[in-house]
Scaffold this motif. Structure first.
Motif, mmCIF file in Angstrom:
data_model
loop_
_atom_site.group_PDB
_atom_site.id
_atom_site.type_symbol
_atom_site.label_atom_id
_atom_site.label_comp_id
_atom_site.label_asym_id
_atom_site.label_seq_id
_atom_site.Cartn_x
_atom_site.Cartn_y
_atom_site.Cartn_z
ATOM 1 N N MET A 1 0.910 -1.169 0.017
ATOM 2 C CA MET A 1 -0.184 -0.069 -0.063
ATOM 3 C C MET A 1 0.828 1.323 0.127
ATOM 4 O O MET A 1 1.932 1.506 0.691
ATOM 5 C CB MET A 1 -0.863 0.053 1.287
ATOM 6 N N ASN A 2 0.377 1.940 -0.870
ATOM 7 C CA ASN A 2 1.241 3.486 -1.101
ATOM 8 C C ASN A 2 0.578 4.532 -0.046
ATOM 9 O O ASN A 2 -0.446 5.044 -0.681
ATOM 10 C CB ASN A 2 1.429 3.961 -2.591
ATOM 11 N N ILE A 3 0.855 4.975 1.162
ATOM 12 C CA ILE A 3 0.374 6.003 1.914
ATOM 13 C C ILE A 3 1.100 7.393 1.591
ATOM 14 O O ILE A 3 2.128 7.354 1.411
ATOM 15 C CB ILE A 3 0.504 5.629 3.324
ATOM 16 N N LEU A 4 -0.093 8.059 0.973
ATOM 17 C CA LEU A 4 0.481 9.398 0.590
ATOM 18 C C LEU A 4 0.458 10.549 1.748
ATOM 19 O O LEU A 4 1.092 11.618 1.458
ATOM 20 C CB LEU A 4 -0.478 9.778 -0.536
ATOM 21 N N GLY A 5 -0.297 10.459 2.738
ATOM 22 C CA GLY A 5 -0.563 11.434 3.732
ATOM 23 C C GLY A 5 -1.504 10.780 4.640
ATOM 24 O O GLY A 5 -2.426 9.902 4.550
ATOM 25 N N THR A 6 -1.835 11.697 5.665
ATOM 26 C CA THR A 6 -2.820 11.275 6.515
ATOM 27 C C THR A 6 -3.428 12.960 7.186
ATOM 28 O O THR A 6 -2.670 13.749 7.230
ATOM 29 C CB THR A 6 -2.151 11.074 8.060
ATOM 30 N N SER A 7 -4.741 12.629 7.251
ATOM 31 C CA SER A 7 -5.402 13.716 7.813
ATOM 32 C C SER A 7 -6.179 13.472 9.170
ATOM 33 O O SER A 7 -6.771 12.477 9.406
ATOM 34 C CB SER A 7 -6.852 14.316 6.625
ATOM 35 N N LEU A 8 -6.172 14.767 9.985
ATOM 36 C CA LEU A 8 -6.915 14.595 11.315
ATOM 37 C C LEU A 8 -8.070 15.203 11.120
ATOM 38 O O LEU A 8 -8.603 16.143 10.507
ATOM 39 C CB LEU A 8 -6.126 15.368 12.360
ATOM 40 N N ARG A 9 -8.928 14.395 11.982
ATOM 41 C CA ARG A 9 -10.438 14.793 11.934
ATOM 42 C C ARG A 9 -11.084 15.370 13.140
ATOM 43 O O ARG A 9 -10.265 15.187 14.473
ATOM 44 C CB ARG A 9 -11.372 13.536 12.006
ATOM 45 N N VAL A 10 -11.581 16.699 13.010
ATOM 46 C CA VAL A 10 -11.524 17.627 13.967
ATOM 47 C C VAL A 10 -12.959 18.051 14.109
ATOM 48 O O VAL A 10 -13.790 18.648 12.999
ATOM 49 C CB VAL A 10 -10.741 18.754 14.297
ATOM 50 N N CYS A 11 -13.948 17.827 15.130
ATOM 51 C CA CYS A 11 -15.417 18.067 15.170
ATOM 52 C C CYS A 11 -15.375 19.440 15.937
ATOM 53 O O CYS A 11 -15.000 19.571 16.987
ATOM 54 C CB CYS A 11 -16.118 16.900 15.835
ATOM 55 N N VAL A 12 -16.215 20.318 15.277
ATOM 56 C CA VAL A 12 -16.346 21.721 15.724
ATOM 57 C C VAL A 12 -17.726 22.027 15.801
ATOM 58 O O VAL A 12 -18.609 21.654 15.163
ATOM 59 C CB VAL A 12 -15.591 22.676 14.983
#
Length: 116
Positions: A1-12
């Motif tokens: 698997m080629n992971i390109l990046g990660t995003s964090l989830r923020v509930c506001v």
């Protein structure tokens, strides 16, 4: 698997106020979209989400969103390590995604930018 990046989830509670803060912190402009009843703003590595608690409570269970080059390749790798596929792969406004529970119990969303 080629992971390109990660995003964090923020509930506001206030998406507009949060967008201003995260745009300033990241130097990036928000890209906004809807996911069901939830308003989302992607700002840098953050997904800011605001909406009905009923929907946010489900989204909070996902640890992070992982960008990959190919969801199908990720699906094969996830199955090989014993992950449980909870949803998908399905098309999204920007590509395809799937949600998987890793053997340790953590839940991640995997997304690519390929048309569904």
């Amino acid at each position: 698997m080629n992971i390109l990046g990660t995003s964090l989830r923020v509930c506001v509670d206030d998406l507009d106020a949060a967008v201003a803060v995260y745009e300033r912190l990241t130097g990036a402009e928000a890209a906004r979209f809807q996911r069901g009843g939830v308003s989302v703003a992607a700002v840098g590595c953050f997904f800011l989400m605001s909406g009905p608690e009923r929907e946010l409570s489900i989204l909070r269970k996902i640890t992070a969103t992982i960008a990959v080059s190919d969801v199908d390749e990720s699906l094969a790798d996830l199955r090989a390590v014993g992950a449980q596929i909870i949803a998908g792969p399905v098309p999204t406004p920007i590509g395809r995604n799937l949600v998987a529970r890793h053997p340790d119990g953590l839940i991640f969303e995997y997304v690519d930018r390929k048309p569904g």
